[in-house]
Enzyme design. Structure first.
Site, short mmCIF file in Angstrom:
data_model
loop_
_atom_site.label_atom_id
_atom_site.label_comp_id
_atom_site.label_asym_id
_atom_site.label_seq_id
_atom_site.Cartn_x
_atom_site.Cartn_y
_atom_site.Cartn_z
N PRO A 1 0.56 -1.30 -0.02
CA PRO A 1 -0.09 -0.07 -0.06
C PRO A 1 0.93 1.45 0.10
O PRO A 1 0.83 2.07 0.83
CB PRO A 1 -0.79 0.12 1.36
CG PRO A 1 0.08 -0.95 2.11
CD PRO A 1 0.79 -1.95 1.26
N CYS A 2 1.49 1.31 -0.96
CA CYS A 2 2.22 2.77 -1.35
C CYS A 2 1.54 4.02 -1.38
O CYS A 2 2.04 5.07 -1.17
CB CYS A 2 3.32 2.57 -2.30
SG CYS A 2 2.74 2.36 -4.03
N HIS A 3 0.29 3.77 -1.49
CA HIS A 3 -0.56 4.93 -1.71
C HIS A 3 -0.85 5.69 -0.36
O HIS A 3 -1.31 6.69 -0.53
CB HIS A 3 -1.86 4.72 -2.26
CG HIS A 3 -2.76 3.62 -1.54
ND1 HIS A 3 -2.27 2.37 -1.46
CD2 HIS A 3 -3.89 3.87 -0.86
CE1 HIS A 3 -2.99 1.71 -0.68
NE2 HIS A 3 -3.99 2.56 -0.22
#
Length: 147
Positions: free
Chosen positions: A108-110
């Site tokens: 989940p790099c967002h």
DNA sequence: TCTTAAATCGTTG
DNA sequence: CAACGATTTAAGA
């Protein structure tokens, strides 16, 4: 030509053993607002994703693992915060590592934004782009508003 | 609040 | 080993 109709696929009518169907079902649940851990959901279906393929070095794996272990649904942090946790001031390097993420949403790099509260880059783009807008929309789904 | 400059350091070629 | 960045901090207008 001008009278095509959009066909929507009824996921429930498809073979539930198909991994694409399973992935679609997980994504659907996420998009309608269910607070799921996509990484965990992926583990539950019969699919091996080479999410570490691009992350060979100790530092890059530390970054990815720290995110997977510490940043859950609806939580955000910054590149510099991750650096502090890993005893490194390589803030930009952390961005460079996340740039290589082939599995957004799953890794989940967002949820990693800039230290000043602005959105930061997404899917390789650091300037104004549909990628950054998508990052905002994903966070909006999770209940976080970034101006 | 802008804009600019310099610091920063793991990765890459 | 130099150059590059999904960044950060500080300084100046």
């Amino acid at each position: 030509m001008g009278n095509k109709k959009i066909q929507f696929i009824d996921l429930d009518s498809l073979n539930p053993k198909n991994v694409v169907v399973k992935l679609s079902a997980i994504l659907k649940r996420y998009l309608i607002g269910e607070k799921i851990n996509i990484y965990q959901e992926i583990k539950n279906i019969d699919l091996e994703l080479p999410i570490y393929e691009k992350f060979k070095s100790n530092f890059s794996r530390s970054v990815i693992n720290w995110i997977l272990n510490n940043i859950n649904y609806g939580q955000i942090t910054s590149y510099s915060e991750i650096g502090k946790k890993l005893n490194s001031k390589a803030y930009r390097v952390i961005g460079s590592i996340l740039k290589k993420n082939n599995y957004p949403l799953i890794i989940p790099c967002h949820r990693i934004i800039k230290g000043d509260g602005t959105i930061g880059g997404f899917m390789g783009k650091s300037n104004d782009s549909w990628q950054r807008n998508l990052k905002k929309r994903l966070l909006r789904i999770e209940g976080i508003d970034i101006t």
